[in-house]
Design a protein around this motif. Structure first.
Motif, PDB file in Angstrom:
ATOM      1  N   THR A   1      20.183  31.463  52.244  1.00 41.96           N
ATOM      2  CA  THR A   1      21.644  31.587  52.214  1.00 41.96           C
ATOM      3  C   THR A   1      22.180  31.360  50.805  1.00 41.96           C
ATOM      4  O   THR A   1      23.019  32.131  50.317  1.00 41.96           O
ATOM      5  CB  THR A   1      22.292  30.600  53.198  1.00 41.96           C
ATOM      6  OG1 THR A   1      21.837  30.896  54.527  1.00 41.96           O
ATOM      7  CG2 THR A   1      23.814  30.715  53.159  1.00 41.96           C
TER       8      THR A   1
ATOM      9  N   GLY B   1      21.212  34.301  48.652  1.00 45.25           N
ATOM     10  CA  GLY B   1      22.053  35.452  48.969  1.00 45.25           C
ATOM     11  C   GLY B   1      23.420  35.349  48.334  1.00 45.25           C
ATOM     12  O   GLY B   1      23.959  36.334  47.799  1.00 45.25           O
ATOM     13  N   ARG B   2      24.002  34.156  48.345  1.00 48.10           N
ATOM     14  CA  ARG B   2      25.335  33.968  47.756  1.00 48.10           C
ATOM     15  C   ARG B   2      25.294  34.122  46.237  1.00 48.10           C
ATOM     16  O   ARG B   2      26.195  34.713  45.638  1.00 48.10           O
ATOM     17  CB  ARG B   2      25.886  32.592  48.144  1.00 48.10           C
ATOM     18  CG  ARG B   2      26.173  32.427  49.636  1.00 48.10           C
ATOM     19  CD  ARG B   2      26.845  31.093  49.917  1.00 48.10           C
ATOM     20  NE  ARG B   2      28.174  31.059  49.321  1.00 48.10           N
ATOM     21  CZ  ARG B   2      28.765  29.953  48.874  1.00 48.10           C
ATOM     22  NH1 ARG B   2      28.123  28.792  48.931  1.00 48.10           N
ATOM     23  NH2 ARG B   2      29.974  29.998  48.368  1.00 48.10           N
TER      24      ARG B   2
ATOM     25  N   ALA C   1      24.875  37.872  45.570  1.00 53.65           N
ATOM     26  CA  ALA C   1      26.111  38.601  45.847  1.00 53.65           C
ATOM     27  C   ALA C   1      27.159  38.352  44.769  1.00 53.65           C
ATOM     28  O   ALA C   1      27.972  39.235  44.469  1.00 53.65           O
ATOM     29  CB  ALA C   1      26.656  38.196  47.216  1.00 53.65           C
TER      30      ALA C   1
ATOM     31  N   ASN D   1      19.739  35.926  52.403  1.00 51.53           N
ATOM     32  CA  ASN D   1      20.436  36.052  53.673  1.00 51.53           C
ATOM     33  C   ASN D   1      21.933  36.049  53.404  1.00 51.53           C
ATOM     34  O   ASN D   1      22.452  35.118  52.782  1.00 51.53           O
ATOM     35  CB  ASN D   1      20.062  34.878  54.587  1.00 51.53           C
ATOM     36  CG  ASN D   1      20.509  35.101  56.017  1.00 51.53           C
ATOM     37  OD1 ASN D   1      20.732  36.219  56.440  1.00 51.53           O
ATOM     38  ND2 ASN D   1      20.641  34.017  56.763  1.00 51.53           N
ATOM     39  N   GLY D   2      22.623  37.103  53.831  1.00 52.21           N
ATOM     40  CA  GLY D   2      24.059  37.177  53.592  1.00 52.21           C
ATOM     41  C   GLY D   2      24.611  38.502  54.042  1.00 52.21           C
ATOM     42  O   GLY D   2      23.884  39.348  54.576  1.00 52.21           O
ATOM     43  N   PRO D   3      25.901  38.709  53.846  1.00 54.58           N
ATOM     44  CA  PRO D   3      26.531  39.964  54.251  1.00 54.58           C
ATOM     45  C   PRO D   3      26.034  41.125  53.410  1.00 54.58           C
ATOM     46  O   PRO D   3      25.541  40.948  52.297  1.00 54.58           O
ATOM     47  CB  PRO D   3      28.025  39.709  54.011  1.00 54.58           C
ATOM     48  CG  PRO D   3      28.051  38.648  52.955  1.00 54.58           C
ATOM     49  CD  PRO D   3      26.862  37.784  53.209  1.00 54.58           C
ATOM     50  N   VAL D   4      26.176  42.327  53.952  1.00 54.73           N
ATOM     51  CA  VAL D   4      25.756  43.534  53.247  1.00 54.73           C
ATOM     52  C   VAL D   4      26.603  43.714  51.988  1.00 54.73           C
ATOM     53  O   VAL D   4      27.837  43.572  52.019  1.00 54.73           O
ATOM     54  CB  VAL D   4      25.899  44.768  54.156  1.00 54.73           C
ATOM     55  CG1 VAL D   4      25.554  46.047  53.398  1.00 54.73           C
ATOM     56  CG2 VAL D   4      24.995  44.624  55.375  1.00 54.73           C
ATOM     57  N   LEU D   5      25.958  44.013  50.879  1.00 54.41           N
ATOM     58  CA  LEU D   5      26.682  44.298  49.645  1.00 54.41           C
ATOM     59  C   LEU D   5      27.330  45.675  49.729  1.00 54.41           C
ATOM     60  O   LEU D   5      26.787  46.590  50.361  1.00 54.41           O
ATOM     61  CB  LEU D   5      25.723  44.269  48.448  1.00 54.41           C
ATOM     62  CG  LEU D   5      25.061  42.930  48.111  1.00 54.41           C
ATOM     63  CD1 LEU D   5      24.061  43.115  46.976  1.00 54.41           C
ATOM     64  CD2 LEU D   5      26.102  41.894  47.732  1.00 54.41           C
ATOM     65  N   ASP D   6      28.473  45.823  49.091  1.00 56.28           N
ATOM     66  CA  ASP D   6      29.119  47.131  49.057  1.00 56.28           C
ATOM     67  C   ASP D   6      28.200  48.158  48.402  1.00 56.28           C
ATOM     68  O   ASP D   6      28.088  49.298  48.846  1.00 56.28           O
ATOM     69  CB  ASP D   6      30.445  47.054  48.290  1.00 56.28           C
ATOM     70  CG  ASP D   6      31.490  46.217  49.026  1.00 56.28           C
ATOM     71  OD1 ASP D   6      31.372  46.091  50.257  1.00 56.28           O
ATOM     72  OD2 ASP D   6      32.385  45.676  48.360  1.00 56.28           O
TER      73      ASP D   6
END
Length: 273
Positions: free
Chosen positions: A207, A210-211, A214, A239-244
């Motif tokens: 996590t 991932g941050r 990002a 681990n994290g949200p999908v990058l644009d």
């Protein structure tokens, strides 16, 4: 250990030898330290510029751990590189949950690197910087109570005040990086560099890594791929949200030993030569 990329001796007959025919050779700690050296500018002569690298291990099927710990995926060669990367760093940045799961202890002084660290203007061991929003940490543990180099805690400005006081009362330096309770990952390299800690290493977990990625502050990923399959639902190394837009990294080097691949990927645009 074999160097698969770049070739050991470009332009010679040896470089044309098939990878599987290249003999394994024992790499000394000095050789590994030279191979993984930080760029020259990421130090006292660099004007406070930071270089943040990550070191992670993954199973063949992409798991970042097995049973909550990375050790089952590791090897002797992986731990050797792990130790070298720590010995080269000013600071090791790690998430609070990883500290709990892996049972982190203070970084130790290693005689093999003492002269190298002194010449580089570094202390006897890297500092540990624990990232935590809640500061729900046991400050009586050796990591905080008995470090060779004082342990830091990275948190946000709105972290619980009583936990900030508890940390400071225990002799832990609290570094605020962000206006909320959460740490702003974009501020982490600069907050550490302000304290002279420019050669930076993070060991995750997924996590935190991932941050940081990002936020665009990760310069290099050292990823060990283990020839083991874990299955299950363990997180990936990031681990994290999908990058644009996917972030681009370029292969910088690749070593192999006993089926383990030790890759270094550098962010495109990271000035590291």
């Amino acid at each position: 250990m074999r160097r698969l990329f770049p070739a050991d001796t470009p332009g010679t007959a040896e470089s044309a030898t098939r990878d599987e025919e290249r003999p394994n050779t024992e790499w000394s700690l000095d050789a590994l330290a030279a191979a993984y050296a930080y760029p020259d500018w990421a130090g006292p002569s660099g004007g406070g510029r930071s270089f943040l690298r990550a070191n992670m291990v993954s199973s063949l099927d992409g798991a970042a751990h097995h049973g909550g710990r990375s050790q089952p995926l590791s090897s002797a060669a992986d731990m050797r590189i792990f130790g070298v990367l720590r010995a080269l760093a000013d600071v090791v940045v790690v998430g609070a949950e990883t500290v709990r799961q892996e049972g982190y202890r203070p970084a130790r002084r290693r005689e093999a690197f003492a002269a190298r660290r002194e010449a580089a203007g570094q202390g006897p061991a890297p500092a540990l910087a624990v990232v935590s929003a809640s500061l729900a940490l046991d400050f009586s543990l050796p990591l905080f109570a008995e470090p060779l180099v004082p342990t830091l805690v990275l948190t946000g400005a709105r972290a619980p005040e009583e936990r900030m006081r508890a940390a400071r009362d225990a002799g832990v330096e609290v570094v605020v990086a962000g206006d909320s309770a959460l740490v702003d990952p974009a501020l982490v390299p600069g907050a550490l560099a302000e304290r002279g800690l420019t050669r930076q290493l993070t060991e995750g977990g997924p996590t935190l890594l991932g941050r940081l990625t990002a936020a665009g502050v990760l310069d290099e990923l050292c990823l060990a791929v283990s020839p083991r399959v874990a299955l299950g639902s363990a997180a990936r190394v990031m681990n994290g949200p999908v990058l644009d837009t996917p972030a681009d990294f370029r292969l910088h080097s690749l070593l192999e030993e006993d089926g383990f691949l030790f890759s270094r990927y550098r962010k495109i645009g990271a000035s590291a030569e």
